[in-house]
Scaffold this active site. Structure first.
Site, PDB file in Angstrom:
ATOM      1  N   HIS A  98      55.784  36.421  48.234  1.00  0.00           N
ATOM      2  CA  HIS A  98      55.402  37.800  47.859  1.00  0.00           C
ATOM      3  C   HIS A  98      53.895  37.922  47.775  1.00  0.00           C
ATOM      4  CE1 HIS A  98      55.523  41.618  45.538  1.00  0.00           C
ATOM      5  NE2 HIS A  98      56.682  41.745  46.128  1.00  0.00           N
ATOM      6  N   GLU A 138      58.892  43.328  33.461  1.00  0.00           N
ATOM      7  CA  GLU A 138      59.587  42.387  32.580  1.00  0.00           C
ATOM      8  C   GLU A 138      58.619  41.769  31.569  1.00  0.00           C
ATOM      9  OE1 GLU A 138      62.398  39.928  30.721  1.00  0.00           O
ATOM     10  OE2 GLU A 138      62.608  41.762  31.890  1.00  0.00           O
ATOM     11  N   ILE A 184      50.795  38.913  45.643  1.00  0.00           N
ATOM     12  CA  ILE A 184      50.803  40.022  44.683  1.00  0.00           C
ATOM     13  C   ILE A 184      51.969  39.772  43.727  1.00  0.00           C
ATOM     14  CG2 ILE A 184      51.182  42.493  44.375  1.00  0.00           C
ATOM     15  CD1 ILE A 184      49.975  42.924  47.137  1.00  0.00           C
ATOM     16  N   GLY A 222      56.327  43.754  41.129  1.00  0.00           N
ATOM     17  CA  GLY A 222      56.346  44.800  40.109  1.00  0.00           C
ATOM     18  C   GLY A 222      57.401  44.597  39.050  1.00  0.00           C
ATOM     19  N   VAL A 223      58.573  44.127  39.457  1.00  0.00           N
ATOM     20  CA  VAL A 223      59.644  43.924  38.487  1.00  0.00           C
ATOM     21  C   VAL A 223      59.255  42.871  37.455  1.00  0.00           C
ATOM     22  CG1 VAL A 223      60.923  42.221  39.868  1.00  0.00           C
ATOM     23  CG2 VAL A 223      62.152  43.689  38.261  1.00  0.00           C
TER      24      VAL A 223
END
Length: 114
Positions: A22, A36, A28, A31-32
């Site tokens: 990723h 979290e 990067i 986003g999840v």
């Protein structure tokens, strides 16, 4: 501040496994995982005075969360944000993400029935 806010930091390092895919050659933080991280910091504020063994706090809703700028290896994330939290993720005092996280209390037996 119990029941009100928690300030937390997370050092983002290249050796975290999600950076392998990723994205290759342009890591990067997903986003999840950013959300979290903020959710876990919020849980510390919710139960700052101790835990209730019969209750679990689950993320109910993520509202209006925006990723302003990617978080990359070498960054140090900070989250600030009782059950509804305004969350801001920053690196070097510059906003990288923001939004609202909402939680609800659920009796464990409602989730883990035998």
């Amino acid at each position: 501040e119990p029941g009100v806010k928690c300030v937390a930091k997370k050092n983002v390092t290249m050796n975290e496994p999600h950076f392998m895919g990723h994205f290759p050659d342009a890591p990067i933080m997903p986003g999840v995982l950013v959300i979290e991280s903020a959710a876990q910091a919020c849980s510390l504020a919710i139960e700052a005075d101790g835990t209730d063994e019969n209750t679990i706090y689950v993320l109910l809703k993520v509202k209006d969360f925006k990723f302003v700028k990617p978080i990359i290896p070498g960054d140090t994330m900070g989250a600030s944000g009782l059950y509804s939290f305004a969350v801001t993720i920053s690196v070097d005092d510059k906003v990288r993400g923001k939004g609202e996280l909402m939680f609800t209390a659920v009796d464990k037996s409602a989730i883990y029935e035998n």
